[in-house]
Motif scaffolding. Structure first.
Motif, PDB file in Angstrom:
ATOM      1  N   GLU A  38       0.851  -1.201   0.036  1.00 53.44           N
ATOM      2  CA  GLU A  38      -0.019   0.029  -0.043  1.00 53.44           C
ATOM      3  C   GLU A  38       0.890   1.299   0.036  1.00 53.44           C
ATOM      4  O   GLU A  38       2.166   1.306   0.484  1.00 53.44           O
ATOM      5  CB  GLU A  38      -0.984  -0.027   1.234  1.00 53.44           C
ATOM      6  CG  GLU A  38      -0.060   0.142   2.556  1.00 53.44           C
ATOM      7  CD  GLU A  38      -1.149   0.308   3.650  1.00 53.44           C
ATOM      8  OE1 GLU A  38      -2.667   0.316   3.442  1.00 53.44           O
ATOM      9  OE2 GLU A  38      -0.772   0.148   4.761  1.00 53.44           O
TER      10      GLU A  38
ATOM     11  N   PHE B 256       2.249  14.281  -0.265  1.00 54.30           N
ATOM     12  CA  PHE B 256       0.944  13.734  -0.286  1.00 54.30           C
ATOM     13  C   PHE B 256       0.859  12.245   0.435  1.00 54.30           C
ATOM     14  O   PHE B 256       2.066  11.758   0.498  1.00 54.30           O
ATOM     15  CB  PHE B 256       0.276  13.509  -1.627  1.00 54.30           C
ATOM     16  CG  PHE B 256       1.165  12.930  -2.723  1.00 54.30           C
ATOM     17  CD1 PHE B 256       2.313  13.533  -3.223  1.00 54.30           C
ATOM     18  CD2 PHE B 256       1.232  11.531  -3.061  1.00 54.30           C
ATOM     19  CE1 PHE B 256       3.162  12.919  -4.260  1.00 54.30           C
ATOM     20  CE2 PHE B 256       2.024  10.945  -3.851  1.00 54.30           C
ATOM     21  CZ  PHE B 256       3.074  11.633  -4.839  1.00 54.30           C
ATOM     22  N   TYR B 257      -0.165  12.174   1.162  1.00 50.62           N
ATOM     23  CA  TYR B 257      -0.113  10.853   2.229  1.00 50.62           C
ATOM     24  C   TYR B 257      -1.385   9.981   2.030  1.00 50.62           C
ATOM     25  O   TYR B 257      -2.611  10.501   1.748  1.00 50.62           O
ATOM     26  CB  TYR B 257       0.025  11.452   3.735  1.00 50.62           C
ATOM     27  CG  TYR B 257       1.103  12.395   3.805  1.00 50.62           C
ATOM     28  CD1 TYR B 257       1.026  13.752   3.550  1.00 50.62           C
ATOM     29  CD2 TYR B 257       2.216  11.732   4.198  1.00 50.62           C
ATOM     30  CE1 TYR B 257       2.231  14.626   3.743  1.00 50.62           C
ATOM     31  CE2 TYR B 257       3.547  12.621   4.351  1.00 50.62           C
ATOM     32  CZ  TYR B 257       3.432  14.216   4.249  1.00 50.62           C
ATOM     33  OH  TYR B 257       4.624  14.725   4.458  1.00 50.62           O
ATOM     34  N   GLU B 258      -1.216   8.849   2.636  1.00 46.76           N
ATOM     35  CA  GLU B 258      -2.351   8.174   2.907  1.00 46.76           C
ATOM     36  C   GLU B 258      -2.999   8.284   4.027  1.00 46.76           C
ATOM     37  O   GLU B 258      -2.323   8.972   4.760  1.00 46.76           O
ATOM     38  CB  GLU B 258      -1.916   6.520   2.857  1.00 46.76           C
ATOM     39  CG  GLU B 258      -2.941   5.560   2.979  1.00 46.76           C
ATOM     40  CD  GLU B 258      -3.466   5.036   4.299  1.00 46.76           C
ATOM     41  OE1 GLU B 258      -4.917   4.847   4.182  1.00 46.76           O
ATOM     42  OE2 GLU B 258      -2.428   5.377   5.252  1.00 46.76           O
ATOM     43  N   ASP B 259      -4.365   8.370   3.972  1.00 47.88           N
ATOM     44  CA  ASP B 259      -5.048   8.836   5.040  1.00 47.88           C
ATOM     45  C   ASP B 259      -4.724   8.419   6.450  1.00 47.88           C
ATOM     46  O   ASP B 259      -4.470   9.373   7.469  1.00 47.88           O
ATOM     47  CB  ASP B 259      -6.517   8.561   4.779  1.00 47.88           C
ATOM     48  CG  ASP B 259      -7.276   9.300   3.751  1.00 47.88           C
ATOM     49  OD1 ASP B 259      -8.385   9.321   3.535  1.00 47.88           O
ATOM     50  OD2 ASP B 259      -6.542  10.433   3.222  1.00 47.88           O
ATOM     51  N   SER B 260      -4.494   7.151   6.591  1.00 48.01           N
ATOM     52  CA  SER B 260      -4.146   6.646   8.086  1.00 48.01           C
ATOM     53  C   SER B 260      -2.680   7.295   8.590  1.00 48.01           C
ATOM     54  O   SER B 260      -2.515   7.189   9.771  1.00 48.01           O
ATOM     55  CB  SER B 260      -3.985   5.197   7.955  1.00 48.01           C
ATOM     56  OG  SER B 260      -2.923   4.642   7.307  1.00 48.01           O
TER      57      SER B 260
ATOM     58  N   LYS C 190      -1.435  10.692   7.831  1.00 44.52           N
ATOM     59  CA  LYS C 190      -1.634  12.063   7.871  1.00 44.52           C
ATOM     60  C   LYS C 190      -1.476  12.510   9.097  1.00 44.52           C
ATOM     61  O   LYS C 190      -2.375  11.944  10.330  1.00 44.52           O
ATOM     62  CB  LYS C 190      -2.811  12.585   7.107  1.00 44.52           C
ATOM     63  CG  LYS C 190      -2.883  12.454   5.697  1.00 44.52           C
ATOM     64  CD  LYS C 190      -4.209  13.011   5.028  1.00 44.52           C
ATOM     65  CE  LYS C 190      -4.135  12.689   3.672  1.00 44.52           C
ATOM     66  NZ  LYS C 190      -5.400  13.378   3.112  1.00 44.52           N
TER      67      LYS C 190
ATOM     68  N   THR D 111       0.060   7.257  -6.551  1.00 47.19           N
ATOM     69  CA  THR D 111      -0.433   6.181  -5.334  1.00 47.19           C
ATOM     70  C   THR D 111      -0.296   5.219  -5.526  1.00 47.19           C
ATOM     71  O   THR D 111      -0.586   4.117  -4.686  1.00 47.19           O
ATOM     72  CB  THR D 111      -1.377   6.978  -4.487  1.00 47.19           C
ATOM     73  OG1 THR D 111      -2.643   6.709  -5.374  1.00 47.19           O
ATOM     74  CG2 THR D 111      -1.336   8.455  -4.294  1.00 47.19           C
TER      75      THR D 111
END
Length: 124
Positions: free
Chosen positions: A44, A57-61, A63, A106
């Motif tokens: 992931e 930019f980041y994966e939500d978990s 951030k 992503t």
């Protein structure tokens, strides 16, 4: 052939911090990213950075807990990971995209070269 070498992984207690590094053998990328893969799970996306602008930019978990950065002169990507959780345990790999891109990427197939990874283990 671009070579990527990760370092900085290890064992840490929940709530702790680690800083991962990814040294690249060349410059000239559009995007660098961090991915992770836990046992039995798919790889992931974690975080990425547009190389020239340093836009992240980041994966939500992750951030608010993880911060990606880069040292342009050293061709090195970093991932500062704070407030680590057991669910962050995985093999973390960096990747670069050498094809032109003006947007965040992503998906793993959007990257061209990969490092072997560094293990991060978070104990509860």
């Amino acid at each position: 052939q671009v070579q990527l070498t990760e370092s900085g992984g290890g064992l840490v207690q929940a709530g702790g911090s680690l800083r991962l590094s990814c040294a690249a053998s060349e410059d000239g990328y559009y995007t660098m990213g961090w991915f992770r893969q836990a046992p039995g799970k798919e790889r992931e996306f974690v975080a990425g950075i547009m190389w020239r602008t340093a836009t992240t930019f980041y994966e939500d978990s992750v951030k608010g807990r993880f911060t990606a950065s880069r040292d342009y002169a050293k061709n090195t990507l970093y991932l500062q990971m704070n407030n680590l959780k057991p669910e962050d345990t995985a093999l973390y790999s960096c990747a670069v995209r050498t094809r032109y891109s003006s947007i965040s990427r992503t998906r793993a197939y959007e990257y061209d070269f990969w490092g072997l990874g560094t293990q991060v283990t978070v104990s509860s």
